[in-house]
Motif scaffolding. Structure first.
Motif, PDB file in Angstrom:
ATOM      1  N   THR A  50       0.998  -1.167   0.255  1.00  0.00           N
ATOM      2  CA  THR A  50       0.428  -0.063  -0.091  1.00  0.00           C
ATOM      3  C   THR A  50       0.823   1.258   0.135  1.00  0.00           C
ATOM      4  O   THR A  50       2.268   1.531   0.819  1.00  0.00           O
ATOM      5  N   LEU A  51       1.268   2.145  -1.209  1.00  0.00           N
ATOM      6  CA  LEU A  51       1.282   3.315  -0.982  1.00  0.00           C
ATOM      7  C   LEU A  51       0.679   4.790  -0.375  1.00  0.00           C
ATOM      8  O   LEU A  51      -0.294   4.771  -1.131  1.00  0.00           O
ATOM      9  N   SER A  52       1.161   5.227   0.252  1.00  0.00           N
ATOM     10  CA  SER A  52       0.167   6.268   0.807  1.00  0.00           C
ATOM     11  C   SER A  52       1.319   6.744   0.357  1.00  0.00           C
ATOM     12  O   SER A  52       2.546   7.422   0.059  1.00  0.00           O
ATOM     13  N   LEU A  53       0.711   8.769   0.066  1.00  0.00           N
ATOM     14  CA  LEU A  53       1.795   9.997   0.011  1.00  0.00           C
ATOM     15  C   LEU A  53       0.945  11.609   0.860  1.00  0.00           C
ATOM     16  O   LEU A  53       0.402  11.104   1.765  1.00  0.00           O
ATOM     17  N   ALA A  54       2.344  11.421   1.476  1.00  0.00           N
ATOM     18  CA  ALA A  54       2.667  12.810   2.423  1.00  0.00           C
ATOM     19  C   ALA A  54       3.501  14.043   1.509  1.00  0.00           C
ATOM     20  O   ALA A  54       3.523  13.594   0.865  1.00  0.00           O
ATOM     21  N   GLY A  55       3.086  14.818   2.657  1.00  0.00           N
ATOM     22  CA  GLY A  55       3.956  15.877   2.277  1.00  0.00           C
ATOM     23  C   GLY A  55       2.977  16.650   1.832  1.00  0.00           C
ATOM     24  O   GLY A  55       1.803  17.282   1.873  1.00  0.00           O
ATOM     25  N   ASP A  56       3.616  17.694   0.708  1.00  0.00           N
ATOM     26  CA  ASP A  56       2.100  18.983   0.281  1.00  0.00           C
ATOM     27  C   ASP A  56       0.886  18.350  -0.331  1.00  0.00           C
ATOM     28  O   ASP A  56       0.879  17.204  -1.403  1.00  0.00           O
ATOM     29  N   GLN A  57       0.169  18.723   0.223  1.00  0.00           N
ATOM     30  CA  GLN A  57      -1.297  18.027   0.034  1.00  0.00           C
ATOM     31  C   GLN A  57      -1.636  18.579  -1.053  1.00  0.00           C
ATOM     32  O   GLN A  57      -2.313  17.861  -1.977  1.00  0.00           O
ATOM     33  N   ALA A  58      -1.298  19.972  -1.419  1.00  0.00           N
ATOM     34  CA  ALA A  58      -1.698  20.582  -2.450  1.00  0.00           C
ATOM     35  C   ALA A  58      -1.364  19.419  -4.041  1.00  0.00           C
ATOM     36  O   ALA A  58      -2.045  19.235  -4.876  1.00  0.00           O
ATOM     37  N   THR A  59      -0.682  19.392  -3.623  1.00  0.00           N
ATOM     38  CA  THR A  59       1.141  18.685  -4.465  1.00  0.00           C
ATOM     39  C   THR A  59       0.098  17.073  -4.601  1.00  0.00           C
ATOM     40  O   THR A  59      -0.461  16.183  -5.714  1.00  0.00           O
ATOM     41  N   ALA A  60      -0.219  16.338  -3.464  1.00  0.00           N
ATOM     42  CA  ALA A  60      -1.039  14.993  -3.258  1.00  0.00           C
ATOM     43  C   ALA A  60      -2.229  14.825  -3.865  1.00  0.00           C
ATOM     44  O   ALA A  60      -2.694  14.270  -4.805  1.00  0.00           O
ATOM     45  N   ALA A  61      -2.915  16.661  -3.988  1.00  0.00           N
ATOM     46  CA  ALA A  61      -4.401  16.231  -4.935  1.00  0.00           C
ATOM     47  C   ALA A  61      -4.252  16.066  -6.661  1.00  0.00           C
ATOM     48  O   ALA A  61      -5.203  15.265  -6.837  1.00  0.00           O
ATOM     49  N   ARG A  62      -2.925  16.712  -6.454  1.00  0.00           N
ATOM     50  CA  ARG A  62      -3.102  16.475  -8.280  1.00  0.00           C
ATOM     51  C   ARG A  62      -2.575  15.344  -8.844  1.00  0.00           C
ATOM     52  O   ARG A  62      -2.210  14.887  -9.470  1.00  0.00           O
ATOM     53  N   VAL A  63      -1.632  14.336  -7.829  1.00  0.00           N
ATOM     54  CA  VAL A  63      -1.056  13.181  -8.443  1.00  0.00           C
ATOM     55  C   VAL A  63      -2.335  12.216  -9.221  1.00  0.00           C
ATOM     56  O   VAL A  63      -3.779  11.874  -8.354  1.00  0.00           O
TER      57      VAL A  63
END
Length: 156
Positions: A50-63
């Protein structure tokens, strides 16, 4: 008495090596039969990361898509899919919580590289990981399911 001792000694000289040879034959036979006791059953499990995204939430929303590579083998095969993909491929799918689930099959790689892309195919983040898999079923000879892994991809 000396004739009896001599006769007994001759029997021991023949009998002891014979018994030892028979015992060794049984041991070797048991080892061979254990190693060749038939093939392994067809794998009915799949291992997952399972891969979770962390860090800048604006960047994560663009994935909009993620690839994973183990050596030269990538899933999906090329990153250009990111321009057309919405929720991943059969091996790497987006989950309702925003994480990505990777099906690594029955023989998972010890190292993987994840790349996150936006809808235009631009790389938003990349990270290589060493995975220390732990088998939770099966056996050494035939393999078995591994404990699910969780990886966090840090986005800038």
């Amino acid at each position: 008495m000396p004739a009896v001792r001599s006769s007994r000694r001759r029997v021991e000289l023949v009998l002891v090596p014979f018994v030892a040879a028979v015992c060794m034959a049984f041991i070797i036979g048991a080892i061979v039969m254990d190693n060749d006791s038939g093939g392994c059953p067809t794998a009915t499990w799949h291992n997952h990361v399972t891969l979770s995204l962390a860090g800048d939430q604006a960047t994560a929303a663009r994935v909009s898509a993620v690839t994973t590579c183990a050596g030269a083998k990538c899933a999906p095969p090329t990153p250009t899919f990111a321009k057309n993909a919405r929720n991943g491929s059969a091996m790497l799918t987006r989950q309702p919580d925003g994480a990505w689930l990777l099906d690594v099959g029955t023989k998972p790689s010890p190292t993987v590289t994840f790349r996150a892309f936006d809808a235009a195919g631009n790389v938003l983040g990349q990270q290589s990981n060493t995975l220390n898999w732990t088998r939770v079923g099966g056996n050494e000879k035939c393999g078995g399911p591994m404990a699910a892994m969780k990886v966090v991809l840090s986005l800038p």
